[in-house]
Design an enzyme around this catalytic site. Structure first.
Site, short mmCIF file in Angstrom:
data_model
loop_
_atom_site.label_atom_id
_atom_site.label_comp_id
_atom_site.label_asym_id
_atom_site.label_seq_id
_atom_site.Cartn_x
_atom_site.Cartn_y
_atom_site.Cartn_z
N GLU A 160 -24.07 -8.37 28.02
CA GLU A 160 -22.76 -8.94 27.64
C GLU A 160 -22.18 -9.57 29.06
O GLU A 160 -22.78 -9.21 29.95
CB GLU A 160 -21.59 -7.82 27.00
N HIS B 114 -9.18 -11.81 25.27
CA HIS B 114 -10.57 -11.89 24.69
C HIS B 114 -10.79 -13.39 24.72
O HIS B 114 -9.98 -13.94 23.79
CB HIS B 114 -10.83 -11.15 23.38
N ARG C 102 -14.72 -12.24 31.37
CA ARG C 102 -13.75 -12.83 30.34
C ARG C 102 -12.80 -13.42 30.84
O ARG C 102 -12.30 -14.38 30.34
CB ARG C 102 -13.22 -11.59 29.40
N HIS D 16 -6.33 -8.87 24.24
CA HIS D 16 -7.41 -7.98 23.72
C HIS D 16 -7.34 -6.42 24.37
O HIS D 16 -7.85 -5.71 23.68
CB HIS D 16 -8.81 -8.53 24.16
N ARG E 279 -11.29 -5.54 32.75
CA ARG E 279 -12.43 -4.49 32.32
C ARG E 279 -13.69 -5.20 32.14
O ARG E 279 -13.81 -6.30 31.54
CB ARG E 279 -12.04 -4.01 30.99
#
Length: 529
Positions: free
Chosen positions: A115, A239, A286, A347, A382
């Site tokens: 990811e 997100h 992100r 998110h 994060r």
């Protein structure tokens, strides 16, 4: 007569953090687990991606630590990062032992996906519904354990402290919680030697969020009112890719779609835009991807952008993303041949109640784990798939600390019943609905992905007015689930705005046009009650 319930340890929240703690503690103690709604209603069930851990040959703890620090823009507590990442393989082994059916790869290895922000493939997963599989396994184990009592449909109102004792005390020690029974409408008293907050984040402060309906920051607000410090609330992760659909709210399109080759495009031209923003393109962290999408939407007056993986073989897409493929097919989108309309949405709450490596808060007898906390793991942003991991590691750590220090935890004193003698039933529920809508809209517009001081000051002015209205309402009427949540949302929104106004730089998820540069020395924002 109000009901009193007593346990050795009380856990608020029935997701990965809460159930991990409960299962560890239940080896020796009687544990009560309270859920605000159904046991599976929390954020754990919604997690599509997976759990990050160093399992691939050639990968190292140092590499995972470095990726986490880079994503967190240097604000992470390195000690916490090392602690969590070095505990990861063991945490995953515990889940596998509980029966979580992680996808298998070659030989006897698990299949690992990659990811954004990760330098290796290190995400173990169960198709694209890892959270659901983890939740079901933990729930079944808890349900089958004779020392665990699962108590759904209880809305925690406030932590029980010295001032709630029958003999008034100024002690800040936590003895449990007052919680509203959704079925009876009565407030019940739950006491314990130790209490663990595992109540999740505060996503519902925002108009668009991938968080479950119950993510109203209850644990953060309760801990703040109980005298605990709260940290880094300005870092709200958005997100980048939530499905844009007027009928279906909050459906997330996992990061792994980009990890496996999905491309972001302008709907009108089909042009890719991420190469203009970052050399890592769609695999940038992100915050960068969300800001790029936000920029293109505002620049071109769009409602959404496209996420396209239709250039991959159809069987590859169906095999990797069976749930997303099936869900979108119901909505008339075949992702093997068509792009997906997406928008950013709130998110993840990176800030929260300040804890140490044992999960301890500032209040004696109160621990916390998971998204409700600021453990030092995430810093200013994060890293993907580090969140379930944090729940598992700190759920375990707080339970272990309670067990090791049991003799130092006093029995709870006699506690007074919840007092409703001076309130009446509300005759104007419309006030709650109106305040809720107003709050979420101005938080989205003024405290969103891109901020300015002027917008933040406008938000602060509005939150001060709302706070007074909600306080007047709360002191006059009986509590309802909606009123409890609104009171907490107002508290948490205020903490977010104050933290954002305090940070005079852009770092990670906090991006302000008035202070675009990053300061040389990273510093946490710590609010003291």
């Amino acid at each position: 007569m109000a009901e009193h319930h007593s346990f050795d340890v009380l856990v608020l929240g029935s997701g990965a953090a809460g159930l991990t703690a409960a299962l560890t503690l239940a080896q020796q103690y009687k544990v009560g687990v309270l859920a605000k709604g159904g046991l599976s209603d929390g954020a754990t069930s919604w997690a599509q991606g997976g759990i990050a851990a160093v399992l691939e040959p050639g990968d190292t703890f140092d590499s995972h630590i470095e990726d986490t620090m880079i994503a967190g823009a240097g604000l992470n507590n390195r000690q916490a990062v090392e602690f969590v990442i070095e505990s990861a393989p063991e945490a995953i082994a515990r889940l596998a032992a509980l029966g979580v059916p992680f996808n298998s790869g070659e030989g006897d290895q698990w299949h690992l996906t990659r990811e954004g922000g990760h330098s290796h493939r290190r995400i173990v997963h169960v198709d694209d519904a890892t959270g659901w599989a983890v939740q079901q396994a933990l729930e079944k184990s808890a349900h089958d354990h004779p020392n665990i009592t699962l108590v759904p449909d209880r809305v925690a109102i406030d932590l029980i402290m010295g001032r709630h004792q029958q003999r008034f005390s100024t002690s800040g020690r936590i003895h449990g919680v007052y919680a509203l029974n959704r079925g009876t409408g009565l407030v019940e008293t739950f006491t314990a030697r130790a209490t663990i907050l595992a109540t999740g984040g505060a996503g519902r402060t925002y108009l668009y969020s991938t968080a479950p309906r119950g993510a109203t920051g209850d644990g953060i607000a309760m801990a703040w009112r109980a005298g605990c410090r709260v940290s880094n609330m300005e870092f709200m992760q958005f997100h980048p890719t939530c499905l844009y659909n007027l009928e279906v709210k909050n459906f997330l399109i996992t990061e792994a779609v980009r990890g496996e080759g999905g491309q972001l495009k302008i709907p009108t031209t089909g042009e890719r835009f991420m190469p203009r923003f970052d050399t890592r393109e769609e695999l940038a962290p992100r915050d960068i991807v969300a800001r790029a999408i936000d920029h293109e939407i505002k620049r071109l007056g769009l409602d959404y952008v496209h996420l396209d993986i239709s250039h991959k073989p159809p069987e590859f897409v169906r095999e990797h993303f069976p749930n997303i493929h099936a869900k979108l097919l119901e909505l008339g989108i075949d992702i093997t041949t068509q792009p997906i309309p997406v928008v950013p949405a709130q998110h993840y709450t990176c800030g929260g109640v300040l804890i140490d490596l044992d999960g301890r808060t500032d209040a004696p007898g109160l621990y916390a784990a998971g998204e409700v906390t600021q453990s030092g793991l995430h810093g200013a942003n994060r890293l993907a798939s580090n969140s379930l991991l944090e729940c598992l590691v700190f759920g375990e750590a707080s339970a272990r600390h309670i067990m090791a220090n049991w003799d130092g935890l006093p029995d709870p004193p006699p506690i007074r019943d919840w007092d409703e003698s001076r309130v009446t039933d509300s005759d104007e529920e419309v006030v709650i609905a109106q305040c809720w809508r107003e709050l979420r809209r101005f938080m989205w517009n003024f405290v969103g992905i891109v901020r300015t001081t002027k917008r933040l000051e406008r938000a602060k002015h509005r939150i001060d007015l709302l706070r007074q209205e909600v306080q007047d309402y709360y002191s006059a009427f009986r509590v309802t689930p909606d009123l409890v949540e609104l009171r907490n949302l107002v508290e948490v929104a205020d903490l977010i705005i104050r933290s954002a106004l305090h940070r005079h730089e852009s770092r990670g998820l906090h991006y302000t046009l008035d202070y675009p540069k990053t300061l040389p020395v990273p510093a946490d924002t710590i609010l003291v009650p």
